[in-house]
Structures are given as C-alpha cells and as structure tokens.
Design an enzyme around this catalytic site. Structure first.
Site, PDB file in Angstrom:
ATOM      1  N   ASP A 184     -46.983 -21.658  -8.582  1.00 40.65           N
ATOM      2  CA  ASP A 184     -46.373 -20.435  -8.072  1.00 40.65           C
ATOM      3  C   ASP A 184     -46.560 -19.255  -9.026  1.00 40.65           C
ATOM      4  O   ASP A 184     -45.624 -18.519  -9.337  1.00 40.65           O
ATOM      5  CB  ASP A 184     -44.890 -20.629  -7.767  1.00 40.65           C
ATOM      6  CG  ASP A 184     -44.374 -19.569  -6.788  1.00 40.65           C
ATOM      7  OD1 ASP A 184     -45.188 -18.744  -6.326  1.00 40.65           O
ATOM      8  OD2 ASP A 184     -43.162 -19.563  -6.495  1.00 40.65           O
ATOM      9  N   HIS A 224     -45.996 -16.680  -4.487  1.00 45.15           N
ATOM     10  CA  HIS A 224     -45.359 -16.425  -3.191  1.00 45.15           C
ATOM     11  C   HIS A 224     -45.038 -14.947  -2.980  1.00 45.15           C
ATOM     12  O   HIS A 224     -44.785 -14.532  -1.852  1.00 45.15           O
ATOM     13  CB  HIS A 224     -44.092 -17.285  -3.023  1.00 45.15           C
ATOM     14  CG  HIS A 224     -42.887 -16.803  -3.759  1.00 45.15           C
ATOM     15  ND1 HIS A 224     -42.476 -17.341  -4.964  1.00 45.15           N
ATOM     16  CD2 HIS A 224     -41.979 -15.848  -3.457  1.00 45.15           C
ATOM     17  CE1 HIS A 224     -41.373 -16.736  -5.364  1.00 45.15           C
ATOM     18  NE2 HIS A 224     -41.051 -15.825  -4.475  1.00 45.15           N
ATOM     19  N   SER A 238     -38.189 -12.294  -7.615  1.00 41.38           N
ATOM     20  CA  SER A 238     -39.289 -13.191  -7.973  1.00 41.38           C
ATOM     21  C   SER A 238     -40.455 -12.436  -8.590  1.00 41.38           C
ATOM     22  O   SER A 238     -40.854 -11.376  -8.113  1.00 41.38           O
ATOM     23  CB  SER A 238     -39.783 -13.943  -6.733  1.00 41.38           C
ATOM     24  OG  SER A 238     -38.900 -14.957  -6.375  1.00 41.38           O
TER      25      SER A 238
END
Length: 377
Positions: free
Chosen positions: A143, A112, A225
């Site tokens: 992911d 992402h 992230s």
C-alpha cells in the site's frame, strides 16, 4: 477481517481516500486526541543526477517538554517545520495526502490514495494553485506509491526518521487532509509497535497486509492516508494508512486506534521506485501460490484453497498442488487468505515452514516449504 488487537475484537478497515467534496474550511489547524514479514532496510541511494530524500539524521533524543507551555511550543515548532512538506492529492474519484520525498518532485503516498489514476493534482498545505502530477509506480502489496509533480519548485522535502527507534508512549502528530480539510493536525502517542494488519479487499483497497505497523491514538480519518506521522523532533516516522472500526458500534470508528506504515519500510520502497522505476526487493516472503478462502458447509472459513502454484516456487518444490487446502503454517491456523498473508509477513525469504494441507481426496498431510520472495511487480 476480524482481528484481536489489545483485547478488543476489531474489524480493520481502510479509511484513507475520501470522496471529493467542496470543503470550504481549509488551512492549518490542530486538534487534540487521546493518542515482519521482513523489516525494511534503510533508504537506498538515488542515481546520479536525481535529488535524494534527506538522509535520516543521527539518533537524537526526542524533545521532552517540561511544562504545558513547552509542550505547546514543541507542537508549534514541529507543525511549522513539517506541514509545508504535506500535500493533498486529488484524483477523479477522491483525495488523500502525500509527503514530499525529495527536491526533484517525488511524493510518497499510499497506493490506495492514487488507486487506478495515473494523473492527479497536488496542492501544498501552505496553499497555492494545484500542480499536475503523474504516477511513477504503485506497490499495492505494501500500500505504497510514488508520484512526481511536473513543477517541483518550492517543494520542501520532509525529514524521515528511523522507525526502528520508536518507543511505546512516544508523542506523535498526524498530519494530512482528513475529509478534505487541508493541513489538519491531530496528536496522540505510539500505542503499540509490531502490529500486523490487513486491509479489506474491495474496489477502493489493494488488500495489503502491513507488517510491523505502528499503532497510534492520533486520529486518522478518511483523507489522512498517505500523510505523515511525526515525532517531536520533526521527523516522519510513519505513513498513516488504516483506522479500526468496532462492530459493536455498528461499524463505526473505534476511537484512538489507527495504524501507520513504518518510515523505514516506506522510504526503502520509495528509494527503489525513484532509483529503478519499480520495486526490486520487497523483503517479503512468498509461498508461491494463488488461492482463495474456502467456506465449509457450516458457513465457516476452513482454509485457503490453492488455485494455482507458481513454477519453481517453494510451494511447487514442496509438493503443494492446485486443489489442496492450506489449513496451517508452522502450526498456526490459516482459515482465510488474510490470515495466511499475515503469517507470511512475519517471515522472511529463505525461511522453511511447515504447511498443513488437506488434499483434494480429503487426506491431511504436512509438507516443508522454503519461502521465496514476494515479487515487486
């Protein structure tokens, strides 16, 4: 998706890639914080001529500080060692973090973070001009993604540890670029192991379901992230990916609840992408259907409506048909697609499961299906 975690009703939300902003405060900083599907295998080798990620060192006891001063020294040593391996990844729509995987220029991050981008800029936590990079392959189901910088000179690969050896209560540091603040560090502990969490499906999220996730109290904010969750031996043991929000706080962040992808899972997927250019073995179970959440007349979710069945899949062989509604797997209710995905991540290819169905004519039945493997691409 609402999920019970450690006694709290939470909405697990993606918090990784933050919008591009002109943050003027950069540089390394530390701030305190009160911190299977199938389990992935160890990192596979790379082909000849390709630089490999550092092998996980032999198991060694983590640093055990004996005083506040020794703890501070341990933090400083870990930050000095690992932070140069953390990068900021900037696309046209946002930014996130990444970890230098090998000396050939491969960077491990979240899917992402890169989103739909195939070209991006990479900036080292230690500073310097941005470097052009390209997407090698993304694995949205987990992911995870690997990108490669055009100029790998001076990159310092991180050391990856064995996430299977983690213990609840272990001290950890989260490193990344939250809110565009390059080279930020927060601290915490491993709060729990073996969580199964799902990302919401929206334009900024692949809607992945993560098995065996590491729960941590180290602060994870937008931009963290794809960064690193690190133990006090300086080894990367997780990829910070999710934080939780509490609906009782109006959707605000639930303090001290974040989730990371285990390093064993991340390095296994990365090794396959570097070696083969794609994910060839996901180690994840699949039923072999495409479906959507069904909402009843009362407005409540009632199951997963089967839209299509893959030829030759376990679902087809078990007699599951388009128009059926899957309401349970092995006795556990599956009111939503997320719930079905979470159950499947706790299983492995080859397992036999009992699938509860409501047929199109309203009759109920249970069939036995043998799970296949989730395809990598």
């Amino acid at each position: 998706m609402r999920k019970i975690v450690a006694g709290f009703v939470l909405t697990v939300l993606l918090t990784g890639c933050s919008a591009i902003q002109s943050a003027t405060t950069t540089g390394s900083s530390t701030s305190g914080a009160s911190a299977s599907g199938a389990t992935a295998t160890s990192t596979a080798g790379s082909p000849a001529g390709t630089a490999t990620a550092p092998a996980s060192p032999p198991a060694s006891p983590p640093v055990v500080p004996t005083s506040p001063q020794s703890l501070e020294t341990a933090y400083e040593q870990v930050i000095k060692e690992v932070l140069p391996s953390i990068v900021q990844i900037t696309t046209k729509v946002g930014l996130g973090s990444g970890i230098v995987y090998d000396s050939a220029g491969h960077i491990l991050t979240n899917a992402h973070v890169v989103g739909e981008a195939t070209q991006m800029q990479v900036t080292l936590a230690t500073g310097g001009a941005g470097r052009s990079a390209r997407l090698v392959r993304s694995f949205p189901a987990g992911d995870l993604a690997v990108i490669k910088v055009d100029d790998p000179r001076g990159l310092r690969p991180a050391r990856f540890g064995d996430s299977a050896r983690l213990r609840v209560g272990q001290l950890v540091l989260a490193m990344g670029n939250p809110l565009g603040l390059s080279g930020s560090v927060t601290d915490g502990i491993v709060s729990a192991l073996g969580r199964t969490v799902s990302e919401p499906q929206d334009p900024g999220s692949p809607g992945a379901t993560i098995a065996n996730a590491i729960q941590t109290s180290a602060s994870i904010n937008p931009g963290n992230s794809g960064g690193a969750l690190v133990d006090l031996s300086g080894q990367v043991i997780g990829i910070p990916t999710l934080a939780a929000t509490d609906p009782n706080l109006g959707g605000g962040a639930a303090p001290g609840i974040g989730f990371a992808i285990p390093s064993n899972t991340a390095t296994d997927i990365a090794a396959q992408i570097v070696r083969d250019g794609k994910v060839t073995n996901t180690h994840r179970a699949a039923l072999g259907i495409r479906g959507s959440t069904v909402v009843g007349d009362n407005g409540q979710t009632t199951g997963v409506g089967v839209v299509s069945v893959e030829p030759g899949s376990g679902a087809e062989k078990a007699g599951i048909r388009p128009g059926d509604v899957i309401v349970s797997v092995n006795g556990t209710e599956t009111p939503t697609m997320s719930a079905l995905s979470e159950i499947l991540t706790t299983l492995k290819p080859g397992d036999q499961v009992k699938v509860g169905l409501i047929r199109a004519d309203g009759t109920r039945t249970t069939v036995t299906a043998t799970l296949g493997e989730l395809p990598g691409d």
